[in-house]
Design a protein around this motif. Structure first.
Motif, PDB file in Angstrom:
ATOM      1  N   PHE A  60       0.788  -1.377  -0.041  1.00 34.59           N
ATOM      2  CA  PHE A  60       0.139   0.087   0.194  1.00 34.59           C
ATOM      3  C   PHE A  60       0.933   1.080  -0.142  1.00 34.59           C
ATOM      4  O   PHE A  60       1.996   1.299   0.758  1.00 34.59           O
ATOM      5  CB  PHE A  60      -1.128  -0.016   1.298  1.00 34.59           C
ATOM      6  CG  PHE A  60      -0.430  -0.058   2.390  1.00 34.59           C
ATOM      7  CD1 PHE A  60      -0.183   0.973   3.253  1.00 34.59           C
ATOM      8  CD2 PHE A  60      -0.091  -1.113   3.182  1.00 34.59           C
ATOM      9  CE1 PHE A  60       0.399   1.014   4.380  1.00 34.59           C
ATOM     10  CE2 PHE A  60       0.558  -1.227   4.578  1.00 34.59           C
ATOM     11  CZ  PHE A  60       0.778  -0.117   4.954  1.00 34.59           C
ATOM     12  N   SER A  61       0.259   2.330  -0.692  1.00 35.55           N
ATOM     13  CA  SER A  61       0.930   3.663  -0.689  1.00 35.55           C
ATOM     14  C   SER A  61       0.318   4.581  -0.074  1.00 35.55           C
ATOM     15  O   SER A  61      -0.860   4.519   0.237  1.00 35.55           O
ATOM     16  CB  SER A  61       1.355   3.936  -2.060  1.00 35.55           C
ATOM     17  OG  SER A  61      -0.034   4.346  -2.495  1.00 35.55           O
ATOM     18  N   MET A  62       1.215   5.442   0.579  1.00 36.26           N
ATOM     19  CA  MET A  62       0.582   6.775   1.383  1.00 36.26           C
ATOM     20  C   MET A  62       1.488   7.689   0.877  1.00 36.26           C
ATOM     21  O   MET A  62       2.674   7.683   1.062  1.00 36.26           O
ATOM     22  CB  MET A  62       0.638   6.446   2.876  1.00 36.26           C
ATOM     23  CG  MET A  62      -0.698   5.502   3.362  1.00 36.26           C
ATOM     24  SD  MET A  62      -0.958   5.786   5.094  1.00 36.26           S
ATOM     25  CE  MET A  62       0.573   4.814   5.735  1.00 36.26           C
ATOM     26  N   PRO A  63       1.046   9.132   0.789  1.00 36.15           N
ATOM     27  CA  PRO A  63       1.849  10.247   0.349  1.00 36.15           C
ATOM     28  C   PRO A  63       2.685  10.520   1.518  1.00 36.15           C
ATOM     29  O   PRO A  63       2.049  10.369   2.719  1.00 36.15           O
ATOM     30  CB  PRO A  63       0.732  11.369  -0.076  1.00 36.15           C
ATOM     31  CG  PRO A  63      -0.547  10.641   0.173  1.00 36.15           C
ATOM     32  CD  PRO A  63      -0.524   9.327   0.695  1.00 36.15           C
ATOM     33  N   VAL A  64       3.852  10.878   1.156  1.00 34.98           N
ATOM     34  CA  VAL A  64       4.921  11.312   2.239  1.00 34.98           C
ATOM     35  C   VAL A  64       4.293  12.552   3.046  1.00 34.98           C
ATOM     36  O   VAL A  64       4.245  12.396   4.292  1.00 34.98           O
ATOM     37  CB  VAL A  64       6.252  11.690   1.678  1.00 34.98           C
ATOM     38  CG1 VAL A  64       7.112  12.399   2.531  1.00 34.98           C
ATOM     39  CG2 VAL A  64       6.635  10.645   0.687  1.00 34.98           C
ATOM     40  N   GLU A  65       3.754  13.183   2.430  1.00 34.01           N
ATOM     41  CA  GLU A  65       3.212  14.712   3.168  1.00 34.01           C
ATOM     42  C   GLU A  65       1.623  14.343   2.962  1.00 34.01           C
ATOM     43  O   GLU A  65       1.129  14.243   1.965  1.00 34.01           O
ATOM     44  CB  GLU A  65       3.366  15.861   2.438  1.00 34.01           C
ATOM     45  CG  GLU A  65       4.826  16.216   2.600  1.00 34.01           C
ATOM     46  CD  GLU A  65       5.263  16.470   4.044  1.00 34.01           C
ATOM     47  OE1 GLU A  65       4.593  16.677   4.855  1.00 34.01           O
ATOM     48  OE2 GLU A  65       6.534  16.401   4.320  1.00 34.01           O
ATOM     49  N   ARG A  66       0.841  14.597   4.320  1.00 36.61           N
ATOM     50  CA  ARG A  66      -0.581  14.277   4.026  1.00 36.61           C
ATOM     51  C   ARG A  66      -1.204  15.550   3.340  1.00 36.61           C
ATOM     52  O   ARG A  66      -0.803  16.777   3.924  1.00 36.61           O
ATOM     53  CB  ARG A  66      -1.083  14.460   5.304  1.00 36.61           C
ATOM     54  CG  ARG A  66      -2.603  13.729   5.602  1.00 36.61           C
ATOM     55  CD  ARG A  66      -2.623  13.381   7.115  1.00 36.61           C
ATOM     56  NE  ARG A  66      -3.680  14.522   7.446  1.00 36.61           N
ATOM     57  CZ  ARG A  66      -5.112  14.672   7.538  1.00 36.61           C
ATOM     58  NH1 ARG A  66      -5.677  13.725   6.722  1.00 36.61           N
ATOM     59  NH2 ARG A  66      -5.715  15.509   7.918  1.00 36.61           N
ATOM     60  N   GLY A  67      -1.953  15.377   2.356  1.00 32.74           N
ATOM     61  CA  GLY A  67      -2.403  16.558   1.282  1.00 32.74           C
ATOM     62  C   GLY A  67      -3.768  17.017   2.113  1.00 32.74           C
ATOM     63  O   GLY A  67      -4.342  16.459   2.952  1.00 32.74           O
TER      64      GLY A  67
END
Ligand code: ADP
Length: 376
Positions: free
Chosen positions: A369-376
């Motif tokens: 699973f992927s998650m953005p490094v910075e929470r947008g």
């Protein structure tokens, strides 16, 4: 129309024949306004513009192009346009305009100043583009999305309410089953006790389903719960909940370097717990489970992998496993509700990421699973 245009053009010294023909040949609706005259009137329009708005040339010339607007103009766009005219700068706005026959159209207007040798803005050239189809499609999409969000919300509430309400009668079934066993168990023959076991099993399965459905419907998106946390800590929390299973099965765990991220710790703990639980549950007979948890950076995202050496999944089922109640095995082979990966997918969606699986049947699976490094 040629004659009328000639008149207008000569009034405005637009005498260069190539320039004139270029304007007229252009399929882009074009107008020129006179910035030196009061209220910036249109002094030139090509045929494409007349076709766009349905007016004749003499109905257009001498008027400010706001005559195309109705009462429902986007005030911000109008203000942008006014400011650009006042300051002699470029502007690009999307305006709702009306044709002569009253039919609205969406106009993507680019206004650019024309300056004389001294740098004074004498005219504006306005290029229009009819983007009605695009705007209507966009509006339909927004309306559809709102509708979907609404029905999704209602569905979540429905799932929550029903699963919550199912708990009470289930509690009653369970307590009376216990009472029957306690009071009459000894009087039952073997068949009677087996039937009682089946009934208890059914009640337990129902309890597991209700618990999972409640977890699924409670997965709300609350930004207050997000916090910066070492993902290693999150993984450790989930392993703490799986301690017994890990010990009983003799699972070997390896954990790579994991980043610190801003997440909902409760939800991500649940996510790891479901994935690690599956990695152990779907082990091969006679093979001790080996589970490897790792993360790597890929552009603006971190990609996490939970890799096992279990039974694996056939590629044709890669999507199916994330669908609610879809299971690849019978309950007698592997117990479960078929909700765990649906919960994972929902958690990851809430975290603006995606989840997928790679696997080779008989060798093992890697849930990623992927998650953005910075929470947008
Ligand atoms: P459950 O485990 O309760 O059946 P899940 O939603 O967690 O539900 O998983 C759906 C299905 O995906 C499982 O029934 C199983 O067939 C398959 N699956 C999930 N994880 C794995 C895994 N690590 N290895 C092999 N199959 C898996």
């Amino acid at each position: 129309m040629g004659k009328k245009l000639d008149t207008v053009n000569s009034i405005n010294n637009l005498t260069d024949p190539l320039l004139k023909r270029t304007f007229e040949a252009s399929r882009s609706p074009l107008i020129v306004t006179d910035n030196l005259r009061l209220d910036n009137p249109i002094i030139y329009s090509n045929q494409a513009f007349l076709d766009l708005c349905g007016y004749d040339l003499d109905e257009v010339i001498g008027r400010n192009c706001r005559f195309l607007q109705g009462d429902d103009s986007d005030e911000e766009a109008v203000a942008t346009l006014r400011e650009a005219v006042e300051q002699g700068t470029d502007a690009r706005v999307t305006l709702k305009n009306y044709r002569k026959d009253g039919v609205p159209f969406w106009n993507d207007l680019i206004m650019s100043p024309i300056k004389d040798d001294a740098g004074k803005v004498t005219h504006f050239v306005g290029m229009q583009l009819d983007i009605t189809d695009r705007m209507e499609a966009q509006q339909a999409l927004v309306a559809k999305t709102e509708q979907l969000e609404q029905s999704n919300h209602e569905l979540e509430q429905f799932t929550y309410a029903t699963s919550h309400d199912l708990q009470e009668p289930l509690r009653m079934i369970n307590s009376y089953l216990q009472l029957i066993r306690k009071r009459y168990g000894e009087e039952f023959d073997e068949d009677g006790n087996t039937f009682l076991d089946f009934a208890s099993e059914g009640a337990d399965r129902m309890q597991a389903l209700i618990n999972d459905l409640l977890t699924l419907s409670r997965l709300s998106d609350d930004s207050r719960r997000y916090k910066k946390i070492a993902m290693r800590e999150v993984v450790d929390r989930s392993l703490n909940n799986l301690k017994l299973l890990v010990e009983e099965t003799g699972t070997t765990l390896t954990i790579g370097r994991l980043p610190t991220m801003c997440v909902d710790p409760v939800q991500i703990t649940q996510l790891f717990q479901n994935l690690i639980n599956n990695a152990i549950k779907y082990r091969r007979a006679g093979v001790k489970p080996v589970v490897d948890i790792s993360a790597r950076k890929d552009g603006g995202s971190y990609i996490f992998t939970v890799k096992d050496n279990g039974i694996g999944i056939e590629p044709k089922h890669f999507d199916r496993v994330f669908t609610i109640f879809q299971r690849l095995h019978t309950r007698s082979e592997y117990p479960g509700t078929g909700i765990g990966l649906t919960i994972c997918a929902k958690i990851i969606k809430r975290h603006n990421g995606s989840i997928w699986v790679e696997s080779e049947p008989g060798k093992g699976s890697s849930f990623m699973f992927s998650m953005p490094v910075e929470r947008g």
